[in-house]
Design an enzyme around this catalytic site. Sequence first.
Site, PDB file in Angstrom:
ATOM      1  N   ASP A   1      -6.936  -0.874   4.830  1.00 34.77           N
ATOM      2  CA  ASP A   1      -6.055  -2.692   4.206  1.00 34.77           C
ATOM      3  C   ASP A   1      -6.757  -3.974   4.865  1.00 34.77           C
ATOM      4  OD1 ASP A   1      -4.713  -0.159   2.905  1.00 34.77           O
ATOM      5  OD2 ASP A   1      -3.299  -0.434   4.439  1.00 34.77           O
TER       6      ASP A   1
ATOM      7  N   ASP B   1      -1.294  -0.417   6.551  1.00 37.91           N
ATOM      8  CA  ASP B   1      -1.238   0.310   7.523  1.00 37.91           C
ATOM      9  C   ASP B   1      -2.074   0.631   7.910  1.00 37.91           C
ATOM     10  OD1 ASP B   1      -0.899   2.144   5.628  1.00 37.91           O
ATOM     11  OD2 ASP B   1       0.130   3.023   7.038  1.00 37.91           O
TER      12      ASP B   1
ATOM     13  N   ASP C   1       0.823  -1.168  -0.042  1.00 37.03           N
ATOM     14  CA  ASP C   1       0.166   0.412  -0.169  1.00 37.03           C
ATOM     15  C   ASP C   1       0.747   1.604   0.116  1.00 37.03           C
ATOM     16  OD1 ASP C   1      -2.420   1.554   0.652  1.00 37.03           O
ATOM     17  OD2 ASP C   1      -2.096   1.933   2.657  1.00 37.03           O
TER      18      ASP C   1
ATOM     19  N   THR D   1      -2.900   1.411  -4.652  1.00 37.89           N
ATOM     20  CA  THR D   1      -3.362   2.972  -4.794  1.00 37.89           C
ATOM     21  C   THR D   1      -4.313   3.571  -4.391  1.00 37.89           C
ATOM     22  OG1 THR D   1      -2.083   5.627  -3.844  1.00 37.89           O
ATOM     23  CG2 THR D   1      -1.868   4.294  -5.545  1.00 37.89           C
ATOM     24  N   GLY D   2      -5.342   4.643  -3.980  1.00 39.08           N
ATOM     25  CA  GLY D   2      -6.173   4.964  -4.547  1.00 39.08           C
ATOM     26  C   GLY D   2      -5.883   6.071  -4.916  1.00 39.08           C
TER      27      GLY D   2
ATOM     28  N   LYS E   1      -9.169  -3.495  -2.257  1.00 34.43           N
ATOM     29  CA  LYS E   1      -7.938  -3.674  -2.402  1.00 34.43           C
ATOM     30  C   LYS E   1      -8.146  -5.460  -2.055  1.00 34.43           C
ATOM     31  CE  LYS E   1      -5.807   0.514  -0.401  1.00 34.43           C
ATOM     32  NZ  LYS E   1      -5.766   1.438   0.440  1.00 34.43           N
TER      33      LYS E   1
END
Length: 637
Positions: free
Chosen positions: A530, A526, A356, A479-480, A507
Amino acid sequence: MEHAHSQHGGMAHDKHAGHHTEDFLKKFWVVLALTIPLILYSDLPEIFFSWSAPQFFGSQYLQLVLGSIVFFYGGLVFLKGAASELKARLPGMMTLIAIATSAAYLYSAGQVLFGMGMTLFWELSTLIAVMLLGHYVEMRAVQGAKGALRELAKLLPEDAEVLRDGKTVRVSLTELREGDVVLVRPGGKIPADGSVVEGGTDVDESLVTGESRPVHKAEGAAVIAGSINGDGSLQIRVENIGEKTFLAGVMRLVAEAEQSKSRLQLLSDRAAYYLTLLAIGAGGITFLAWMSVGSGFGFAVERLVAVLVITCPHALGLAIPLVASISTTMAARNGFFVKRRLALEAARSVTTVLFDKTGTLTEGKFAVTEASSDEALALAAAVEAHSEHPIGKAIVAEAEGRGLTVEKASDFRRIGGQGAEANVGGRKIFVGHRGADEIVVEAQGKRLGTIALADTARPEAKEAVAALQRMGIDVVMITGDANDVAERVAGELGIKEFFARVRPEEKAEKVRLLQSAGKKVAMVGDGVNDAPALTQADLGIAIGAGTNVAIESAGIILVKNDPRDIPKIITLSRLTYAKMIQNLFWASGYNIIALPIAAGALAAWGIMLQPAVAAVFMSLSTVIVAFNAALLRRRVL
């Protein structure tokens, strides 16, 4: 403590139920002390050194007395464990130890009371001592990692300021109660989960949620224990105490870690199960075979005891616990905590690491990537000159880096949730957020320009990516962020494949996509979003403190928040697996070779393995296993 979950019969059985770690150590020292006189008054000194211990009135019964203390004091835990295993119809290590110790004790007691043959009290004592030590090591295997968990607990302050009768009183966290209102000063740590009742500020929740951008908190906003207050004061009503707190979550991690079980540990339990069946079967056949050829009851019993003693695995009892203990300690020293043993085992077969981006591969510190004009940047820097906000600091750093003249601002005022304004050179300058990574600069209410910022890549992340790629492991980023941002970070870090504009709920789907291509995926994240991906992955790694949810979903936690520890995890996993297999070979392979000799298979050629000699060889196997496990400490990750 370690919990053994045997797969036989589809049931789970805990061989350490009701046992306390320190009990094993106390019993070990007592048994070890008694072993010394037992060896001195055995036949061994005479056989090897032609020396006999001094005799005195009743000395012929000394071994029986000391041996009985050892058997009933030190060995009782194994007898109870065997009874429990047999009741559950899951004979394993405890049953095997009980059979060997009982055979050695009864045989030796019989020799003292009725015969003149060689006794096995010293072997009984050393066997019980080694097994007590093995079980102690096994139950302490995760203790070395508790220091790592304490690092997580340091997220919380030691005490809190509680408002009572209009005054602040400093109390320890244990004295906090639901409904208390606590005062958190600028830069202070938030002591408990709760909601803001007065004040407004930006709070750094990166250690807790993984979100790099500070989150604005106003009246009614929820705050999380362990997050760090910005440059405003907050009054917070405490809502979560006891089992609901972050610290309680950390303690639950300890409990879960102690209950974790390696698949290889299950393998050693299964080895014990089959060795138990082998001991009983081979011992019975040996006894009947020698009786049938008329060798006499005494000789047949001697062969039976030799088989039972040789089958009991001194080495097997230490093989896995020693390696597990050493690897867990090595993990903690290298900056990561193994929450589940199965996770460390899974790491050796990982083919793809999915990172991430935010807070994992990036600093969580912003940098200016573009400014529409130097004027806009200089004016924004003037406003943000005294700000503690990460974005403000990034703007000032960029202006200074470009050598721009930054005028002195006056009448600074932060506008909650929007930005800040100040007078610079006679003009009212406003600096505010317009979108995720864009800052707008206005002069006298008119738009002057924009500043684009991005979370900067971490230097250690580049090292981690390169190290993983050298190990033949694919690195993928998720990633967003928009595609261009993802492409910039991926290019900077040398990552060839990435997923951009991925919504939190998608994800786990990306993890499944990689797995469907036959890849073994380690997910590194984290934040709360996630958690599903961490659970879906073959190996979940929570970086930094993470959230309660992220930590609960991960098998390994990177305490130091350093992605360079990920190659170390995989290296340690490979080394640990190799050591466990080697030790299982030394522990079990020995039995396969020695058992037929103990049964008397080579008797026709005059080769007989006496119980005492068998015991010496078996002890040698234990030394080899312990030495081999200790070699793991020398390896550099």
